[in-house]
Every structure is written in structure tokens, then in C-alpha cells.
Design a protein around this motif. Structure first.
Motif, mmCIF file in Angstrom:
data_model
loop_
_atom_site.group_PDB
_atom_site.id
_atom_site.type_symbol
_atom_site.label_atom_id
_atom_site.label_comp_id
_atom_site.label_asym_id
_atom_site.label_seq_id
_atom_site.Cartn_x
_atom_site.Cartn_y
_atom_site.Cartn_z
ATOM 1 N N TYR A 30 0.667 -1.734 -0.344
ATOM 2 C CA TYR A 30 0.128 0.109 0.382
ATOM 3 C C TYR A 30 0.762 1.175 -0.099
ATOM 4 O O TYR A 30 0.787 2.404 -1.063
ATOM 5 N N SER A 31 1.784 1.471 0.951
ATOM 6 C CA SER A 31 2.323 1.990 0.899
ATOM 7 C C SER A 31 3.408 2.554 -0.660
ATOM 8 O O SER A 31 3.672 3.959 -0.546
ATOM 9 N N LEU A 32 4.195 1.620 -0.987
ATOM 10 C CA LEU A 32 4.566 1.778 -1.984
ATOM 11 C C LEU A 32 3.664 2.258 -3.582
ATOM 12 O O LEU A 32 4.255 3.149 -4.271
ATOM 13 N N ALA A 33 2.165 1.160 -3.221
ATOM 14 C CA ALA A 33 1.183 1.739 -4.340
ATOM 15 C C ALA A 33 1.393 3.383 -3.976
ATOM 16 O O ALA A 33 1.135 4.230 -4.672
ATOM 17 N N ALA A 34 1.187 4.397 -2.915
ATOM 18 C CA ALA A 34 0.822 5.526 -3.314
ATOM 19 C C ALA A 34 2.027 6.011 -3.216
ATOM 20 O O ALA A 34 1.648 7.678 -3.581
ATOM 21 N N SER A 35 3.297 6.374 -2.849
ATOM 22 C CA SER A 35 4.613 6.873 -2.662
ATOM 23 C C SER A 35 4.276 6.595 -4.662
ATOM 24 O O SER A 35 4.911 8.089 -4.928
ATOM 25 N N THR A 36 4.768 5.986 -5.204
ATOM 26 C CA THR A 36 4.613 5.605 -7.048
ATOM 27 C C THR A 36 3.657 6.330 -6.897
ATOM 28 O O THR A 36 3.837 7.571 -8.589
ATOM 29 N N ARG A 37 2.428 6.275 -7.321
ATOM 30 C CA ARG A 37 1.313 6.828 -7.691
ATOM 31 C C ARG A 37 1.455 8.331 -7.456
ATOM 32 O O ARG A 37 1.650 9.534 -8.567
ATOM 33 N N ARG A 38 1.961 8.857 -6.333
ATOM 34 C CA ARG A 38 2.065 10.196 -5.927
ATOM 35 C C ARG A 38 3.324 10.647 -7.029
ATOM 36 O O ARG A 38 3.533 12.246 -6.620
#
Length: 306
Positions: free
Chosen positions: A38-46
Motif C-alpha cells: 500500500y505504501s509503495l503504491a501510494a508513493s509511486t502514484r504521487r
């Protein structure tokens, strides 16, 4: 003082960061896997980061990513921060989560380097003597058949993430992208190359454990170890931390890349000397990030690429 690093849009990197004193805080269980994905998905999208490979070991994290916008430091700062805060809540952990050593960031400059480093990431649990085959690892990871065509999904963890905050959706998807150096038409061949390299690394690890008279720990036992224990296997301290990789038997490419690194650093230092002397018009080489971002320094348009 650390060496200046070129941050170029479109560059692909192997990224490694370790947990403090090799504690097993990322022990592969459902909760930590959910948090990391979840953290990686949120960060890469940002930050517009593309993920090509992931393997979360119990004591460290490996990624292969492409920085499409040239904002890698911002991404790493954000991602590592939310992972640390979430881990502290999830593990009821006081103090730092990440090791004090700098994050290892290795730029991958050739197809050979991309193949070898992705295989290295995916086969890391085998090399560590934890599982016999890479696909058996129970933690957050990308499988070889997902390269360029798969996706990881995670619902919002209950630890740390505020459900009332719109920047944390209920569910996020993390696409597994092809590296930009790999054309879609050759994606299947690329996956076969990575799979063959993983098999080579697995055979190498099997032979080494047999030589030492050791056995693989296994996925079930790995998942049950206490996250507060520390890894006890030998690890060399303060070894080499390379800036780039070109792959095996790529001597010509290595020489070209090394010359480009030297040229960038020389140009950067010359500009920094002028800046410190009060010359605010000093032009830094393309790829300069810190001075441009925090001091508004002039950056040249000419690219000193590796």
C-alpha cells in the motif's frame, strides 16, 4: 561529504534500504505485506515512479524502479517515511526503523544490468537461505511472470493511515511495469531472460548451502520468527556502494559510464566552487537536484548522461 549524484528523468535504479541493526521488522506476514504494498503504491502514484521489481526481506527492502520525472529523492523520502511510521505502529516499535546508512541507489544502464538486478532482487530470499525457490517467498514481492503485465493490490492498512484523509484511498493498485529499455514486443523474451538468471542464482545458492552443510529455513518458519530478533548471518560492513551497474562482461559500457560519472562530478564541483565564491550565475550540470531544488541554482540543459 557524499558524492554528488545525477538525478535524470527516465533513469532506472536498484534501490536497497536496510532495517536498523538488521532487526526482522519486515518479517513476511500479511500485515507487513499489506503495509509495504500500500505504501509503495501510494508513493509511486504521487511521484510518477514505475515499479519493475520488489522483494521485501525481513531485514531490508529491494526495489527496481524508473524515475520518470526526476524526483527520486522526494519519492524515497516520502515512501521511507510512511513505511517507518506504519511499521512503528504495527510492530509497537520505539525509535528508528531504518538503518542510519544511506540508501543504496544503483543506476542500471544496460539491458544486461536490468535483467541481472531484477533477478538478483527476486532471488534474494534463496541467496539468504530462506526458501529453495524465489516464487516460494511469502513476503511482498513481484514474481517473474508478473514483469510488465501484473499488478499488486492492497487495501488501506488500519495502522497509521487515516481513513478520513483523501490521500489514502480504501484500496490501491501497484502496476508492475516493463523497464523503459524493454519494448513491449520483446516482453516475453525479457521475462525468459530474467527467469534464466534466477535459475542460475538459485543453483548457485543451492550449491553454496550444500557446501556449508546447511538447509533452507522454509517459508513457514520464516513467517513465524519474531520481528524483534536480528539477522545473525555474516554481512560485510561498509562495503562498496556502487553508483551504477552495466552487467557482467560489459567492459566497454562500464568505461563509458565511469567517464560520464567523473565528468558530472567534476562539472558539479567546479560550479559549486563558483557558487561558494558568491557567483550565483554558476551553471551546474544537468541532473543536479539538491542545488536546483533547495537553492534555485542554474542547471545546464546539456545532459552529461551515463
Amino acid at each position: 561529504m557524499s558524492q554528488p549524484r545525477e538525478i535524470a528523468p527516465g533513469a532506472t535504479y536498484l534501490i536497497t534500504r536496510r532495517v536498523l541493526r538488521r532487526h526482522l521488522l519486515f518479517r513476511p506476514d500479511a500485515a507487513i505485506t499489506q503495509l509495504l504494498v500500500y505504501s509503495l503504491a501510494a508513493s509511486t502514484r504521487r511521484f510518477g515512479i514505475e515499479v519493475h521489481a520488489l522483494c521485501a526481506m525481513s531485514s531490508h527492502l529491494h526495489l527496481v524502479v524508473t524515475d520518470t520525472k526526476g524526483v527520486l529523492p522526494r519519492f524515497l523520502q516520502f515512501f521511507h517515511r510512511i513505511v517507518a511510521l506504519g511499521t512503528k505502529v504495527l510492530r509497537t516499535w520505539e525509535g528508528p526503523v531504518w538503518d542510519h546508512e544511506a540508501t543504496s541507489v544503483v543506476r542500471l544502464l544496460t539491458r544486461a544490468a536490468v535483467v541481472e538486478k531484477i533477478a538478483y532482487v527476486l532471488a534474494n530470499p534463496v541467496a539468504a537461505g530462506l526458501v529453495r525457490h524465489a516464487h516460494e517467498w511469502p513476503g511482498a514481492k513481484v514474481d517473474v511472470d508478473e514483469l510488465g503485465c501484473g499488478a499488486l493490490r492492497a487495501t488501506r492498512p488500519s495502522a497509521y493511515f487515516d481513513p478520513e484523509n483523501p490521500q489514502w484511498p480504501e484500496e490501491l493498485t501497484l502496476p508492475v511495469a516493463l523497464p523503459p529499455s524493454i519494448e513491449q514486443a520483446s516482453a516475453e523474451g525479457f521475462r525468459r531472460e530474467v527467469a534464466a538468471e534466477i535459475e542460475r542464482l538459485e543453483r548457485q545458492s543451492h550449491a553454496e548451502l550444500e557446501r556449508q552443510g546447511l538447509r533452507f529455513l522454509g517459508a513457514e518458519r520464516t513467517s513465524k520468527v519474531s520481528p524483534y530478533e536480528r539477522a545473525t548471518s555474516f554481512e560485510a560492513l561498509r562495503g562498496r556502494n556502487p553508483t551504477f551497474a552495466v552487467g557482467r562482461d560489459q567492459g566497454a559500457a562500464w568505461r563509458v559510464a565511469a567517464a560520464a560519472v567523473r565528468a558530472f562530478r567534476a562539472s558539479y564541483r567546479a560550479a559549486l566552487e563558483r557558487w561558494r565564491a558568491g557567483v550565483r550565475s554558476a551553471a551546474f550540470p544537468s541532473g543536479t537536484w539538491w542545488m536546483r531544488t533547495f537553492h534555485g541554482a542554474v542547471v545546464m540543459d546539456v545532459v552529461l548522461t551515463m
